[in-house]
Scaffold this motif. Structure first.
Motif, PDB file in Angstrom:
ATOM      1  N   ILE A 149      87.609  33.698 -70.573  1.00  0.00           N
ATOM      2  CA  ILE A 149      88.833  33.059 -70.070  1.00  0.00           C
ATOM      3  C   ILE A 149      88.784  31.551 -70.315  1.00  0.00           C
ATOM      4  O   ILE A 149      89.783  30.933 -70.687  1.00  0.00           O
ATOM      5  N   ILE A 150      87.618  30.943 -70.103  1.00  0.00           N
ATOM      6  CA  ILE A 150      87.492  29.489 -70.303  1.00  0.00           C
ATOM      7  C   ILE A 150      87.812  29.111 -71.746  1.00  0.00           C
ATOM      8  O   ILE A 150      88.340  28.021 -72.015  1.00  0.00           O
ATOM      9  N   LYS A 151      87.543  29.999 -72.674  1.00  0.00           N
ATOM     10  CA  LYS A 151      87.836  29.720 -74.083  1.00  0.00           C
ATOM     11  C   LYS A 151      89.338  29.598 -74.351  1.00  0.00           C
ATOM     12  O   LYS A 151      89.742  29.122 -75.410  1.00  0.00           O
ATOM     13  N   THR A 152      90.158  30.031 -73.412  1.00  0.00           N
ATOM     14  CA  THR A 152      91.615  29.935 -73.572  1.00  0.00           C
ATOM     15  C   THR A 152      92.213  28.782 -72.775  1.00  0.00           C
ATOM     16  O   THR A 152      93.431  28.579 -72.825  1.00  0.00           O
ATOM     17  N   PHE A 153      91.399  28.037 -72.042  1.00  0.00           N
ATOM     18  CA  PHE A 153      91.918  26.944 -71.208  1.00  0.00           C
ATOM     19  C   PHE A 153      92.612  25.888 -72.058  1.00  0.00           C
ATOM     20  O   PHE A 153      92.174  25.578 -73.167  1.00  0.00           O
ATOM     21  N   GLN A 154      93.685  25.327 -71.481  1.00  0.00           N
ATOM     22  CA  GLN A 154      94.365  24.186 -72.074  1.00  0.00           C
ATOM     23  C   GLN A 154      93.873  22.905 -71.391  1.00  0.00           C
ATOM     24  O   GLN A 154      93.083  22.957 -70.456  1.00  0.00           O
ATOM     25  N   ASP A 181      71.039  28.127 -57.539  1.00  0.00           N
ATOM     26  CA  ASP A 181      71.918  29.005 -58.303  1.00  0.00           C
ATOM     27  C   ASP A 181      73.256  28.336 -58.568  1.00  0.00           C
ATOM     28  O   ASP A 181      73.791  28.415 -59.687  1.00  0.00           O
ATOM     29  N   ILE A 182      73.821  27.654 -57.577  1.00  0.00           N
ATOM     30  CA  ILE A 182      75.112  26.999 -57.752  1.00  0.00           C
ATOM     31  C   ILE A 182      75.009  25.848 -58.738  1.00  0.00           C
ATOM     32  O   ILE A 182      75.896  25.647 -59.578  1.00  0.00           O
ATOM     33  N   ILE A 183      73.929  25.096 -58.685  1.00  0.00           N
ATOM     34  CA  ILE A 183      73.741  23.998 -59.641  1.00  0.00           C
ATOM     35  C   ILE A 183      73.614  24.535 -61.066  1.00  0.00           C
ATOM     36  O   ILE A 183      74.239  24.017 -62.003  1.00  0.00           O
ATOM     37  N   PHE A 184      72.851  25.602 -61.241  1.00  0.00           N
ATOM     38  CA  PHE A 184      72.674  26.170 -62.569  1.00  0.00           C
ATOM     39  C   PHE A 184      73.985  26.761 -63.096  1.00  0.00           C
ATOM     40  O   PHE A 184      74.311  26.606 -64.276  1.00  0.00           O
ATOM     41  N   ARG A 185      74.734  27.422 -62.237  1.00  0.00           N
ATOM     42  CA  ARG A 185      76.003  28.000 -62.675  1.00  0.00           C
ATOM     43  C   ARG A 185      77.038  26.909 -62.956  1.00  0.00           C
ATOM     44  O   ARG A 185      77.853  27.036 -63.885  1.00  0.00           O
ATOM     45  N   SER A 186      77.010  25.834 -62.182  1.00  0.00           N
ATOM     46  CA  SER A 186      77.909  24.707 -62.435  1.00  0.00           C
ATOM     47  C   SER A 186      77.591  24.065 -63.784  1.00  0.00           C
ATOM     48  O   SER A 186      78.498  23.719 -64.556  1.00  0.00           O
ATOM     49  N   VAL A 189      78.911  26.284 -66.624  1.00  0.00           N
ATOM     50  CA  VAL A 189      80.351  26.263 -66.810  1.00  0.00           C
ATOM     51  C   VAL A 189      80.818  24.906 -67.344  1.00  0.00           C
ATOM     52  O   VAL A 189      81.780  24.834 -68.117  1.00  0.00           O
ATOM     53  N   VAL A 190      80.143  23.827 -66.980  1.00  0.00           N
ATOM     54  CA  VAL A 190      80.473  22.516 -67.551  1.00  0.00           C
ATOM     55  C   VAL A 190      80.211  22.510 -69.054  1.00  0.00           C
ATOM     56  O   VAL A 190      81.007  21.979 -69.845  1.00  0.00           O
ATOM     57  N   ARG A 191      79.097  23.110 -69.457  1.00  0.00           N
ATOM     58  CA  ARG A 191      78.799  23.204 -70.894  1.00  0.00           C
ATOM     59  C   ARG A 191      79.898  23.984 -71.617  1.00  0.00           C
ATOM     60  O   ARG A 191      80.320  23.592 -72.711  1.00  0.00           O
ATOM     61  N   ARG A 192      80.341  25.076 -71.011  1.00  0.00           N
ATOM     62  CA  ARG A 192      81.388  25.873 -71.656  1.00  0.00           C
ATOM     63  C   ARG A 192      82.717  25.117 -71.699  1.00  0.00           C
ATOM     64  O   ARG A 192      83.455  25.192 -72.679  1.00  0.00           O
ATOM     65  N   ASP A 230      84.446  12.750 -68.965  1.00  0.00           N
ATOM     66  CA  ASP A 230      84.125  13.244 -67.625  1.00  0.00           C
ATOM     67  C   ASP A 230      83.156  14.419 -67.682  1.00  0.00           C
ATOM     68  O   ASP A 230      82.228  14.523 -66.864  1.00  0.00           O
ATOM     69  N   LEU A 231      83.358  15.305 -68.641  1.00  0.00           N
ATOM     70  CA  LEU A 231      82.483  16.473 -68.760  1.00  0.00           C
ATOM     71  C   LEU A 231      81.077  16.071 -69.190  1.00  0.00           C
ATOM     72  O   LEU A 231      80.074  16.635 -68.711  1.00  0.00           O
ATOM     73  N   ARG A 232      80.966  15.082 -70.058  1.00  0.00           N
ATOM     74  CA  ARG A 232      79.640  14.602 -70.464  1.00  0.00           C
ATOM     75  C   ARG A 232      78.916  13.966 -69.270  1.00  0.00           C
ATOM     76  O   ARG A 232      77.710  14.132 -69.100  1.00  0.00           O
ATOM     77  N   ARG A 233      79.682  13.238 -68.448  1.00  0.00           N
ATOM     78  CA  ARG A 233      79.086  12.640 -67.255  1.00  0.00           C
ATOM     79  C   ARG A 233      78.624  13.719 -66.274  1.00  0.00           C
ATOM     80  O   ARG A 233      77.512  13.636 -65.729  1.00  0.00           O
ATOM     81  N   LEU A 234      79.455  14.726 -66.073  1.00  0.00           N
ATOM     82  CA  LEU A 234      79.080  15.821 -65.180  1.00  0.00           C
ATOM     83  C   LEU A 234      77.875  16.594 -65.718  1.00  0.00           C
ATOM     84  O   LEU A 234      76.989  16.996 -64.952  1.00  0.00           O
TER      85      LEU A 234
END
Length: 246
Positions: A149-154, A181-186, A189-192, A230-234
């Motif tokens: 689904i993330i691959k379709t985000f605008q 677990d939440i940090i790893f999953r975050s 998803v930021v990478r994606r 912003d994503l690179r910073r996160l």
């Protein structure tokens, strides 16, 4: 008076319970993934703006007002069972819970379902169940679906996700210590999200003026560079959190 076949009783509004129960769908997908799909148990889609109603708090637990209602205590039914509680949208977009057996054009099915409902009419206690609206067959399928689904985000979806992540990991956030677990999953998803943003940026550079793409909304091009920063910073922020755990 008696029920007519298929009539249901409205037992109240399920959601939203408060103003911040409404969120962009992309933000909800992100939150649900990060919290291992706990939020999805209580969520409903909004028809009018493709948003979501989410009645969980920052930790993906039911918030205090939601816990005072009846629905947290209703068991999800098994696939082979007939649920007695059903969710429906009213004209204003609110989600209501309705009690009863709907008639869906098959009298034999309706009659069979009514047998489970009949004890109520003689004053007996009966456990009510609600349909499970999320049809993920297993955890692996849910993980794969979210990444797809993330691959379709605008651009606007990515910006909504960044806003949610910024609130999660702000210095003044309600939750200061997230689980491993939440940090790893975050981080995942930021990478994606970053991959999707880079893909969109590259496509926007190569498209000729007037060129058309059904999977890219060109109107957000000016915001994409800020989103990538912003994503690179996160990503860097979460990498440091990961390293401190390891």
């Amino acid at each position: 008076s008696y029920f007519k076949p298929g009539e249901l009783v409205d037992i109240g509004v399920f959601s939203p319970r408060r103003d911040d129960d409404t969120m962009p769908l992309a933000s909800f997908i992100l939150k649900n993934y990060i919290h291992s799909f706990k939020c999805g148990r209580w969520a409903f889609l909004r028809d009018e703006d493709c948003g979501a109603y989410d009645i969980t708090d920052k930790n993906a637990e039911l918030h205090s007002e939601a816990c005072t209602q009846i629905y947290p205590y209703i068991r999800k039914c098994e696939l082979e069972d007939f649920p007695l509680i059903h969710a429906r949208l009213d004209p204003s977009g609110k989600v209501h819970y309705l009690l009863g057996i709907p008639y869906r054009g098959c009298w034999e099915e309706f009659e069979s379902a009514m047998h489970s409902f009949a004890p109520l009419f003689s004053g007996a206690e009966l456990e009510t169940t609600v349909a499970n609206g999320f049809n993920f067959t297993n955890r692996r399928h849910a993980e794969k679906s979210t990444m797809g689904i993330i691959k379709t985000f605008q651009v606007e979806d990515i910006i909504a996700c960044i806003k949610h992540l910024n609130e999660m990991f702000a210095e003044n956030s309600e939750v200061q210590e997230w689980s491993q677990d939440i940090i790893f999953r975050s981080y995942k998803v930021v990478r994606r999200l970053k991959e999707r943003a880079v893909e969109m940026a590259d496509l926007m550079k190569t498209l000729r003026p007037g060129g058309e793409r059904t999977d890219i909304n060109m109107s957000g091009a000016n915001d994409l560079a800020d989103a990538l920063n912003d994503l690179r910073r996160l990503e860097e922020q979460l990498q440091k959190k990961k390293d401190s755990i390891s």
